[in-house]
Design a protein around this motif. Structure first.
Motif, PDB file in Angstrom:
ATOM      1  N   HIS A  74       0.822  -1.211   0.000  1.00 44.06           N
ATOM      2  CA  HIS A  74       0.000   0.000   0.000  1.00 44.06           C
ATOM      3  C   HIS A  74       0.858   1.264   0.000  1.00 44.06           C
ATOM      4  CE1 HIS A  74       0.460  -1.019   4.311  1.00 44.06           C
ATOM      5  NE2 HIS A  74       0.540   0.275   4.477  1.00 44.06           N
ATOM      6  N   VAL A  77       2.091   1.683  -3.686  1.00 40.43           N
ATOM      7  CA  VAL A  77       1.030   2.262  -4.520  1.00 40.43           C
ATOM      8  C   VAL A  77       1.027   3.781  -4.335  1.00 40.43           C
ATOM      9  CG1 VAL A  77      -1.469   2.432  -4.831  1.00 40.43           C
ATOM     10  CG2 VAL A  77      -0.421   0.199  -4.536  1.00 40.43           C
ATOM     11  N   PHE A  91     -12.164  -7.691  -8.508  1.00 38.39           N
ATOM     12  CA  PHE A  91     -12.987  -8.087  -7.362  1.00 38.39           C
ATOM     13  C   PHE A  91     -14.325  -8.575  -7.913  1.00 38.39           C
ATOM     14  CE2 PHE A  91     -10.305  -4.537  -5.734  1.00 38.39           C
ATOM     15  CZ  PHE A  91      -9.451  -5.324  -4.983  1.00 38.39           C
ATOM     16  N   TYR A 105      -8.023   3.748  -3.671  1.00 43.19           N
ATOM     17  CA  TYR A 105      -8.140   3.689  -2.216  1.00 43.19           C
ATOM     18  C   TYR A 105      -7.151   4.609  -1.494  1.00 43.19           C
ATOM     19  CZ  TYR A 105      -8.993   1.813   2.377  1.00 43.19           C
ATOM     20  OH  TYR A 105      -9.332   1.696   3.695  1.00 43.19           O
TER      21      TYR A 105
ATOM     22  N   ALA B 178      -6.493  -6.711  -3.428  1.00 46.37           N
ATOM     23  CA  ALA B 178      -6.780  -5.605  -2.517  1.00 46.37           C
ATOM     24  C   ALA B 178      -5.496  -4.904  -2.105  1.00 46.37           C
ATOM     25  CB  ALA B 178      -7.534  -6.113  -1.289  1.00 46.37           C
ATOM     26  N   SER B 179      -4.452  -5.676  -1.775  1.00 47.68           N
ATOM     27  CA  SER B 179      -3.213  -5.020  -1.358  1.00 47.68           C
ATOM     28  C   SER B 179      -2.560  -4.321  -2.540  1.00 47.68           C
ATOM     29  CB  SER B 179      -2.260  -6.007  -0.676  1.00 47.68           C
ATOM     30  OG  SER B 179      -1.777  -6.936  -1.600  1.00 47.68           O
ATOM     31  N   ALA B 181      -4.188  -2.832  -4.805  1.00 49.07           N
ATOM     32  CA  ALA B 181      -4.959  -1.614  -5.019  1.00 49.07           C
ATOM     33  C   ALA B 181      -4.616  -0.552  -3.971  1.00 49.07           C
ATOM     34  CB  ALA B 181      -6.448  -1.921  -4.991  1.00 49.07           C
ATOM     35  N   GLY B 182      -3.742  -0.904  -3.026  1.00 43.08           N
ATOM     36  CA  GLY B 182      -3.322   0.091  -2.040  1.00 43.08           C
ATOM     37  C   GLY B 182      -4.030  -0.039  -0.706  1.00 43.08           C
ATOM     38  N   ILE B 183      -4.733  -1.159  -0.502  1.00 43.03           N
ATOM     39  CA  ILE B 183      -5.445  -1.360   0.757  1.00 43.03           C
ATOM     40  C   ILE B 183      -4.504  -2.047   1.751  1.00 43.03           C
ATOM     41  CG2 ILE B 183      -7.319  -2.669   1.843  1.00 43.03           C
ATOM     42  CD1 ILE B 183      -8.813  -2.186  -0.930  1.00 43.03           C
ATOM     43  N   ASP B 184      -4.391  -1.459   2.944  1.00 37.17           N
ATOM     44  CA  ASP B 184      -3.530  -2.022   3.978  1.00 37.17           C
ATOM     45  C   ASP B 184      -4.276  -3.181   4.645  1.00 37.17           C
ATOM     46  OD1 ASP B 184      -1.993  -2.625   6.149  1.00 37.17           O
ATOM     47  OD2 ASP B 184      -1.667  -0.550   6.765  1.00 37.17           O
TER      48      ASP B 184
END
Lengths: 240, 293
Positions: A74, A77, A91, A105, B178-179, B181-184
């Protein structure tokens, strides 16, 4: 041109097995750089290590002057690198719009995010048609476009793409490569891993050949055309 | 006919408490794909902390609810750090076994600190039940139904209308993507654990406040009912957990009426057995949809 991404002596291991045994390469700002090599050579490992999914054992990864080796995904990114993973990995139970929002996000500013979604929908009209649909219901080609669009939602300076043409019909593959060329024209720097060497070398300015965790050859696409040895060894698998 | 209606009403109120327990349990299972056996013991810990506060400070009902929820979240955080954070990328079985070890630990600590084991707990309502159309509904049952409905609505809004919900659903759908995409993920999982523990704490508070007492059995009972409701609902779906909880309550209420109190749990287990024997795919229906796509 200056190197946006500069990797030095990168070693990444799964347990005792080293998948990358000291890889060094550079990606020039504004370029499409292509990574070729047989299955299991370490191409995906290299992208995963750059994106922070895997931690390197040693070596440096400098991006826009900063060492990012070992940072969590993260954070990477946020510094401006986005990976479009192999097999797309959208997803499936979220709508197309929600997939795009997830890609943003790390960003703030709802207005700008919605404006970016709108711009990407103009670029990919098929996604606009399917905006409210669950991503799992899209075709393979549409999912690939969504995966690219989702990565672009983080406004990356560098886009890593892992086998974007894998498993897609020839017409769709051409569309994907047209998108890659468009992104390049708009100034996005791209590091492309591709089995389809024939197509990849048509869009790339520079390439690296990776075998068994090491860079064995690098050059410009023109030079490869002349090199019969490499042509026979590595273009033989290209799907024309 | 009136008995049938009354039993159904009682069953729904009972089922609402199971639904609430199951929501917390299923949230952890659905997001982390890990079974938290220490879920119930954390609820027990929260309720014992509230009991202790009541004994020493004569705190009011709302203060006790806050203490229960806060202490359950604290115990949940302890479980998350010890059992789930270290095994996030590793074995699901290791995490489950570790959570079993903490179950024993938390229960022992709670029982050592509260040596009488069974304590009175201030009741939500002491008055007569509400009467309408020949049916009666105790005040605490009404609160339980309202609380469960409110949690369902709030949880739905949180999951589908907030940034945090986007991260949670992305992590459920595909953790790797998800990770990327920048999600912690680590942070998201901690918050999910805290949320699930808070829901469990609320459920535990409402249950002991309607029983008027807290016993050491609450820990095992909460994990068991949460797990049963989740299984009836098809393992891992939040709406399924709510329906599973309501179904379990209805089954228990009706079987108690028809076959007596001893048969109450037995009938529920038999029906679950029949469901799993006849429809084995029921259990994996949510998990396979996800892995297939």
């Amino acid at each position: 041109m200056a190197a946006l991404l500069s990797i030095q002596d990168l070693v990444t291991a799964y347990g005792k097995i080293e998948a990358l045994k000291g890889v060094s390469l550079e990606v020039a700002e504004g370029s499409i750089t292509c990574l070729l090599g047989p299955n299991g050579a370490g191409k995906t490992t290299l992208l995963f290590t750059t994106a922070g999914v895997l931690k390197p054992r040693s070596g440096t990864i400098r991006f826009a002057g900063k060492d990012i080796a070992g940072h969590p995904p993260h954070r990477i990114v946020r510094t401006g690198i986005a990976l479009v993973p192999e097999n797309r990995l959208v997803f499936p139970q979220m709508t197309v719009i929600e997939n795009l929002r997830a890609g943003a996000y790390q960003r703030s500013g709802a207005g700008e995010i919605e404006a970016d979604i709108d711009r990407l929908m103009q670029r990919f009209p098929r996604l606009r048609e399917r905006a409210a649909q669950d991503a799992g219901t899209l075709s393979g080609g549409e999912q690939q476009m969504l995966a690219v669009a989702r990565a672009l939602m983080s406004r990356p300076k560098l886009l890593l793409m892992d086998e974007p043409s894998l498993g897609l019909a020839p017409l769709v593959v051409e569309e994907i490569f047209r998108i890659i060329s468009d992104l390049h024209r708009d100034g996005t720097t791209i590091l492309l891993v591709e089995q389809n060497a024939y197509m990849a070398l048509q869009v790339a300015q520079h390439f690296y050949l990776i075998e068994q965790g090491k860079v064995t050859f690098s050059g410009d696409p023109g030079s490869l055309e002349q090199d019969e040895v490499i042509r026979r060894a590595y273009l033989g698998t290209a799907r024309r | 006919m009136l008995d049938l209606a009354q039993n159904t009403l009682d069953g729904l109120a009972l089922g609402a408490s199971y639904s609430l327990l199951a929501l917390g349990f299923t949230l952890i299972f659905g997001v982390l794909r890990r079974m938290n056996l220490s879920y119930g013991p954390a609820v027990l810990f929260g309720c014992y902390c509230a009991t202790w506060t009541h004994l020493n400070f004569q705190a009011g009902l709302i203060a006790l609810a806050v203490v229960t929820i806060a202490a359950t979240v604290l115990a949940g955080a302890y479980v998350e750090r010890l059992c789930f954070a270290p095994h996030r990328r590793g074995s699901a079985v290791a995490a489950m076994v570790a959570s079993f070890a903490l179950w024993m630990q938390i229960e022992e600590v709670a029982m050592l600190a509260m040596p009488r084991h069974i304590y009175p707990f201030p009741q939500l309502f002491e008055g007569a039940p509400l009467q309408f159309a020949g049916l009666s509904l105790p005040g605490d049952a009404l609160v339980m139904l309202a609380a469960t409905a409110a949690v369902c609505v709030l949880l739905h809004r949180l999951l589908y209308r907030s940034r945090f919900g986007l991260a949670v659903r992305a992590a459920i759908d595909n953790p790797l993507a998800a990770s990327l995409a920048g999600i912690d993920l680590a942070r998201t999982f901690v918050l999910v654990f805290a949320l699930a523990s808070a829901i469990g704490g609320l459920a535990g508070y409402l249950i002991v406040a309607s029983h008027g007492q807290v016993t050491p059995m609450l820990g095992m009972w909460s994990t068991l009912k949460g797990l049963l409701a989740m299984m009836l609902g098809g393992l891992g779906s939040l709406p399924g957990a709510v329906l599973g909880g309501l179904a379990l309550g209805l089954i228990e209420a009706h079987s108690q009426w028809f076959f007596g109190p001893q048969a109450r749990d037995l009938v529920a287990y038999l029906l679950l057995f029949a469901l799993l024997a006849a429809r084995p795919a029921w259990m994996t229906r949510w998990t396979t949809i996800r892995s297939a796509s």
